[in-house]
Design a protein around this motif. Structure first.
Motif, short mmCIF file in Angstrom:
data_model
loop_
_atom_site.label_atom_id
_atom_site.label_comp_id
_atom_site.label_asym_id
_atom_site.label_seq_id
_atom_site.Cartn_x
_atom_site.Cartn_y
_atom_site.Cartn_z
N TYR A 1 -7.17 -1.38 4.66
CA TYR A 1 -5.87 -1.83 4.16
C TYR A 1 -5.64 -3.32 4.47
CZ TYR A 1 -0.82 -2.29 3.57
OH TYR A 1 0.43 -2.71 3.18
N GLU B 1 -0.45 -3.76 -3.20
CA GLU B 1 -0.15 -2.73 -2.22
C GLU B 1 -0.83 -1.41 -2.59
OE1 GLU B 1 1.52 -0.67 1.03
OE2 GLU B 1 1.38 -2.82 0.65
N SER C 1 -4.57 -1.66 -2.09
CA SER C 1 -4.89 -1.71 -0.66
C SER C 1 -4.80 -0.34 -0.01
CB SER C 1 -3.96 -2.70 0.05
OG SER C 1 -4.10 -4.00 -0.48
N ARG C 2 -3.78 0.42 -0.39
CA ARG C 2 -3.66 1.79 0.13
C ARG C 2 -4.87 2.61 -0.28
NH1 ARG C 2 2.64 3.72 -0.89
NH2 ARG C 2 3.66 2.01 0.25
N ALA D 1 -7.93 1.67 1.65
CA ALA D 1 -7.82 2.12 3.04
C ALA D 1 -8.38 3.53 3.20
CB ALA D 1 -6.36 2.08 3.50
N TRP E 1 3.42 6.58 3.82
CA TRP E 1 3.43 5.67 2.68
C TRP E 1 4.20 6.26 1.50
CZ3 TRP E 1 -2.31 3.81 3.18
CH2 TRP E 1 -2.33 2.59 3.88
#
Length: 302
Positions: free
Chosen positions: A235, A245, A248-249, A252, A297
């Motif tokens: 992430y 975002e 990136s999640r 991760a 999240w």
């Protein structure tokens, strides 16, 4: 009902693992079935994919390259560094390095969905890392531990082709032949994968009963740190590189959630039952940590 069953994967894994530790004789006779069982999981994954899915790679090369590079950079290094830091035995070190050198796991796709990530991207990252695993996994394993323990690179390549590439290809092929007729069975495929992986974990627990009882806490601690490093670095570095975002999640989970079943199968065949322990414990933990992170999240605005 099937979705509920699938999301409770960690619970089933813990319960059957406990049974295996107290009654190992129930699972020991099936130790040689692990590669076959993992092949079933890979075939199920292939059944959810089509040739069109892979064309998406051409439209998002930057994100795919970044995610795949992180997958094969952070996790092998973290596995090796943590093993050295805690003075683990050569066999356990081999297990952690091998675990880190494996591609992303299919569970990341489900967790990504729960976290409001990019599911299509997740599937593509898992697929790409899986398809190049026959080169990357043996090569990286040899680079990290080839000087301290014998690594059969050729044998590992053949194993990955047999356990991963061929079943996935067969699944994709059958999906292409049957077309829309596979839609009836697709909802059941995640549940089938969960059942199969839980059985694999139980077999490994039965094989490692004494080791789990004596060194389980230390090994589990390293497993937790290995997983958290993957999630955080996936992430954090994605955001640093300017990815969104959602992207990136997604990365991760791809970096932090390994195909631990593959590491278990390869460890059993090319190293030892003890080397398979990190992968078995990781199978349980990464679904727990992934579920908690996804829940967090899911409640945050993007």
């Amino acid at each position: 009902m099937l979705k509920r069953f699938t999301t409770l994967f960690p619970l089933w894994a813990v319960m059957l693992s406990a049974v295996a530790l107290f009654y190992p004789e129930l699972f020991l006779p099936y130790r040689n079935t692990i590669p076959l069982l993992l092949g079933v999981v890979m075939f199920a994954m292939g059944m959810t994919l089509s040739v069109k899915d892979f064309m998406l790679v051409l439209k998002r090369p930057k994100v795919i390259i970044i995610g795949t590079a992180m997958q094969y950079t952070f996790m092998p290094l973290a596995g090796f560094a943590l093993s050295r830091l805690f003075g683990l035995s050569p066999e356990l070190t081999a297990g952690f390095v091998l675990l880190g050198c494996c591609p992303g796991g299919t569970a990341s796709n489900v967790i990504c969905y729960l976290a409001k990530g990019d599911v299509a991207l997740s599937i593509m990252l898992t697929s790409v890392s899986t398809l190049i695993a026959f080169v990357m996994t043996p090569l990286l394993t040899w680079l990290y531990i080839g000087q301290t323990i014998t690594v059969d690179m050729y044998g590992m390549v053949v194993s990955i082709l047999q356990i991963v590439v061929v079943p996935v290809a067969l699944g994709i092929g059958l999906n292409a032949i049957l077309g829309t007729r596979t839609e009836r069975i697709r909802p059941a495929l995640p549940a089938l994968s969960v059942i199969t992986i839980v059985v694999i974990i139980a077999i490994i627990m039965a094989l490692n009963k004494d080791t789990v009882m004596s060194a389980g806490i230390l090994v589990m601690s390293v497993v937790v740190m290995h997983n958290l490093i993957g999630l955080a670095s996936g992430y954090g570095f994605s955001r640093m590189l300017g990815l969104s975002e959602i992207e990136s999640r997604t990365i991760a989970f791809e970096v932090g959630m390994q195909n631990s079943g593959l590491s278990v199968a390869l460890a059993i065949k090319h190293f030892s039952a003890i080397a398979a322990l990190p992968g078995a414990l990781f199978s349980i933990w990464h679904n727990i940590s992934g579920s908690f992170l996804a829940s967090y999240w899911n409640g945050k605005k993007i």
